[in-house]
Design a protein around this motif. Structure first.
Motif, short mmCIF file in Angstrom:
data_model
loop_
_atom_site.label_atom_id
_atom_site.label_comp_id
_atom_site.label_asym_id
_atom_site.label_seq_id
_atom_site.Cartn_x
_atom_site.Cartn_y
_atom_site.Cartn_z
N ASP A 105 0.46 -9.01 -3.33
CA ASP A 105 1.91 -8.82 -3.42
C ASP A 105 2.35 -7.69 -2.51
OD1 ASP A 105 4.57 -9.30 -4.60
OD2 ASP A 105 4.26 -7.29 -5.44
N ARG A 106 1.59 -6.61 -2.49
CA ARG A 106 1.93 -5.48 -1.61
C ARG A 106 1.85 -5.89 -0.14
NH1 ARG A 106 -1.08 -2.34 -5.64
NH2 ARG A 106 -2.90 -2.53 -4.31
N LEU A 107 0.87 -6.74 0.20
CA LEU A 107 0.79 -7.24 1.57
C LEU A 107 2.02 -8.09 1.90
CD1 LEU A 107 -2.97 -8.22 1.87
CD2 LEU A 107 -1.80 -6.28 2.94
N GLY A 108 2.47 -8.88 0.94
CA GLY A 108 3.67 -9.69 1.15
C GLY A 108 4.90 -8.83 1.38
N VAL A 109 5.01 -7.77 0.62
CA VAL A 109 6.13 -6.84 0.81
C VAL A 109 6.07 -6.22 2.20
CG1 VAL A 109 7.11 -4.63 0.02
CG2 VAL A 109 6.46 -6.38 -1.65
N SER A 110 4.87 -5.84 2.61
CA SER A 110 4.70 -5.27 3.96
C SER A 110 5.07 -6.29 5.03
CB SER A 110 3.26 -4.81 4.18
OG SER A 110 2.96 -3.76 3.31
N LEU A 111 4.70 -7.54 4.82
CA LEU A 111 5.05 -8.59 5.78
C LEU A 111 6.56 -8.72 5.89
CD1 LEU A 111 4.39 -10.96 7.64
CD2 LEU A 111 4.37 -12.41 5.60
N HIS A 112 7.24 -8.73 4.78
CA HIS A 112 8.70 -8.84 4.80
C HIS A 112 9.33 -7.65 5.51
CE1 HIS A 112 9.21 -12.49 2.49
NE2 HIS A 112 8.20 -12.08 1.74
N ARG A 113 8.74 -6.49 5.33
CA ARG A 113 9.23 -5.31 6.03
C ARG A 113 9.03 -5.45 7.54
NH1 ARG A 113 6.22 -0.95 3.76
NH2 ARG A 113 6.50 -2.06 1.84
#
Length: 162
Positions: A105-113
């Protein structure tokens, strides 16, 4: 025994030849040997395949992963445990299953950023949603164009001009 075979046998007073092992040439002080690098790459590929198999199934047992990928069960267990230790997977011990972990999930948030949807676009999508009282979505291409606001923040590859 044939006579020509007898000539190749060691005489009782002679020591048998020492076993030979394959020689792996070092890479001139540049880290591990090519064989070690290939082994490391194979391990990473197996680990990612296991992660994808668990994701595709919405969770899986070690047996299901082993059967799906054709990897030996001890290898699957070892790599599943490494993924659990690094929070990429969680182990539901009561169900004997593995599911996606919180680090993804944290990787997904980073991707969106990194993708960086501009605030103005987000506001416009929200306005359209409120105005139409239906779902409103924003889609973009995988590769930004030269006029895209995120294109200047893309990482350069090695050897590309600055």
């Amino acid at each position: 025994m044939r006579i020509d075979e007898a000539s190749t046998l060691a005489r009782p007073s002679e020591a048998p030849p020492a076993p030979t092992s394959p020689i792996v040439a070092p890479t001139a002080g540049r880290g591990p040997s090519a064989t070690a690098r290939e082994s490391g790459v194979a391990t990473v590929e197996k680990t990612l395949a296991i992660l994808e198999a668990v994701a595709e199934r919405g969770g899986a047992t070690a047996r299901e992963v082993s059967d799906a990928l054709g990897y030996p069960r001890p290898t699957v267990y070892r790599l599943l445990q490494a993924l659990v230790q690094s929070d990429y997977l969680v182990h539901l011990t009561g169900e004997h299953r593995f599911e996606l972990g919180y680090k993804l999930d944290r990787l997904g948030v980073s991707l969106h950023r990194q993708v960086g949807i501009p605030t103005s676009v987000r506001a416009e999508v929200s306005r359209l949603h409120s105005l139409t009282q239906t779902a409103a979505y924003f889609a973009s291409t995988a590769e930004p164009t030269s006029s895209s606001p995120t294109s200047s923040t893309r990482r350069r590859t090695r050897g590309s001009p600055r």
